[in-house]
Design a protein around this motif. Structure first.
Motif, short mmCIF file in Angstrom:
data_model
loop_
_atom_site.label_atom_id
_atom_site.label_comp_id
_atom_site.label_asym_id
_atom_site.label_seq_id
_atom_site.Cartn_x
_atom_site.Cartn_y
_atom_site.Cartn_z
N PHE A 125 26.49 21.28 9.36
CA PHE A 125 26.30 22.31 10.38
C PHE A 125 25.44 21.73 11.50
N GLY A 126 25.34 22.46 12.58
CA GLY A 126 24.48 22.03 13.67
C GLY A 126 23.61 23.18 14.13
N ALA A 127 22.37 22.86 14.50
CA ALA A 127 21.46 23.88 15.04
C ALA A 127 20.84 23.34 16.32
N LYS A 128 20.75 24.19 17.33
CA LYS A 128 20.04 23.74 18.52
C LYS A 128 19.29 24.88 19.18
N ARG A 129 18.35 24.49 20.01
CA ARG A 129 17.61 25.46 20.81
C ARG A 129 17.63 24.97 22.26
N LYS A 130 18.20 25.77 23.12
CA LYS A 130 18.25 25.41 24.54
C LYS A 130 16.85 25.51 25.14
N THR A 131 16.60 24.69 26.15
CA THR A 131 15.27 24.69 26.77
C THR A 131 15.05 25.93 27.64
N LYS A 132 16.14 26.59 28.01
CA LYS A 132 16.02 27.78 28.83
C LYS A 132 16.90 28.89 28.28
N THR A 133 16.42 30.12 28.36
CA THR A 133 17.21 31.27 27.94
C THR A 133 18.27 31.54 29.00
N ALA A 134 19.21 32.42 28.66
CA ALA A 134 20.25 32.81 29.62
C ALA A 134 19.62 33.37 30.90
N LYS A 135 18.43 33.96 30.76
CA LYS A 135 17.76 34.55 31.93
C LYS A 135 16.90 33.52 32.67
N GLU A 172 11.82 27.84 27.17
CA GLU A 172 11.52 28.01 25.75
C GLU A 172 10.52 26.94 25.30
N ALA A 173 9.74 27.27 24.28
CA ALA A 173 8.88 26.27 23.63
C ALA A 173 9.74 25.42 22.71
N PRO A 174 9.37 24.17 22.48
CA PRO A 174 10.13 23.36 21.53
C PRO A 174 10.01 23.94 20.12
N PRO A 175 10.95 23.61 19.24
CA PRO A 175 10.86 24.11 17.86
C PRO A 175 9.60 23.55 17.18
N LEU A 176 9.04 24.35 16.28
CA LEU A 176 7.90 23.89 15.49
C LEU A 176 8.39 22.84 14.49
N VAL A 177 7.67 21.71 14.41
CA VAL A 177 8.02 20.67 13.43
C VAL A 177 6.79 20.36 12.60
N ILE A 178 6.89 20.59 11.29
CA ILE A 178 5.76 20.33 10.39
C ILE A 178 6.18 19.36 9.29
N SER A 179 5.17 18.78 8.65
CA SER A 179 5.42 17.86 7.54
C SER A 179 5.40 18.64 6.22
N GLY A 180 5.53 17.93 5.12
CA GLY A 180 5.58 18.57 3.81
C GLY A 180 4.34 19.38 3.49
N ASP A 181 3.17 18.98 4.03
CA ASP A 181 1.93 19.72 3.74
C ASP A 181 1.63 20.76 4.82
N ARG A 182 2.61 21.07 5.64
CA ARG A 182 2.54 22.14 6.64
C ARG A 182 1.63 21.81 7.83
N ASN A 231 13.36 21.15 5.17
CA ASN A 231 13.76 22.55 5.22
C ASN A 231 13.88 22.99 6.68
N LEU A 232 14.69 24.00 6.87
CA LEU A 232 15.03 24.40 8.23
C LEU A 232 14.95 25.91 8.32
N LYS A 233 14.30 26.41 9.38
CA LYS A 233 14.35 27.84 9.66
C LYS A 233 15.22 28.01 10.89
N LEU A 262 17.96 26.79 16.33
CA LEU A 262 16.86 26.08 15.69
C LEU A 262 15.54 26.80 15.96
N ILE A 263 14.81 27.13 14.90
CA ILE A 263 13.50 27.77 15.04
C ILE A 263 12.38 26.82 14.63
N ALA A 264 12.45 26.32 13.40
CA ALA A 264 11.39 25.43 12.92
C ALA A 264 11.94 24.46 11.89
#
Length: 190
Positions: free
Chosen positions: A99-109, A113-123, A138-140, A160-162
């Protein structure tokens, strides 16, 4: 009322072509060495189709569950439209699902947008975001019904959220080197 947007947690996926260390866009005119065209290139937030993205691979069992969840959500939220696909989906030869997930840098309006949150295994925040294909985690995501204007197919978009990277792989060298093993140079004869 029920929202068109549904958050989903996906556990233990394999990331393919992760592109969230910076903003990218797909350049259809980029000429490759092999004569083909098209490549993801670094972009600025205001460029058209600029985004953060990753493809991800799931087992047949987990991937089928996610597909069924997407289909059920589409039927609940867009009952008059015929569900065709999860946009960006690919069936792999080894039975796994991509599958593919993405987050555009700008909304339709036009709002940034802020970049997606990226954390490591220990959060804690992941320090080096330039992970390579083969990394796991893992992916939210948020799923919502949408129409693909180029194919005319109704389906589900995966936003893509996090990202939680539990097993980071570095040094892929970009898409061109994917699939090649690293081989030490042969000793010279002199």
């Amino acid at each position: 009322t029920m929202s068109d947007f549904k958050d989903v947690m996906l556990k233990d996926v394999e990331f393919i072509y992760p592109k969230f260390d910076q903003i990218y866009r797909y350049d259809h005119t980029f000429k490759k060495d092999d004569g083909n065209t098209g490549k993801s290139v670094p972009a600025k937030a205001d460029e058209q189709d600029a985004n953060w993205s990753t493809k991800f691979i799931m087992s047949k069992e987990e991937g089928t569950k996610f597909w069924n969840l997407c289909e059920a959500h589409h039927k609940a939220r867009a009952p008059k439209k015929k569900f065709k696909t999860v946009h960006g989906f690919k069936q792999l030869e080894d039975d796994r699902l991509e599958f593919g997930a993405k987050r555009k840098t700008k909304t339709a309006k036009g709002k940034h947008e802020a970049p997606p949150l990226v954390i490591s295994g220990d959060r804690t925040p992941l320090e080096n975001l330039a992970i390579s294909s083969g990394s796991r985690g893992n992916l939210k995501v948020t799923i919502f019904p949408s129409l693909n204007p180029s194919s005319g197919e109704h389906g589900i978009t995966v936003r893509l959220i996090a990202i939680q990277v539990t097993d980071a792989v570095y040094g892929g060298g970009g898409d061109d080197m994917a699939g090649f093993d690293s081989i030490a140079p042969a000793p010279s004869e002199d």
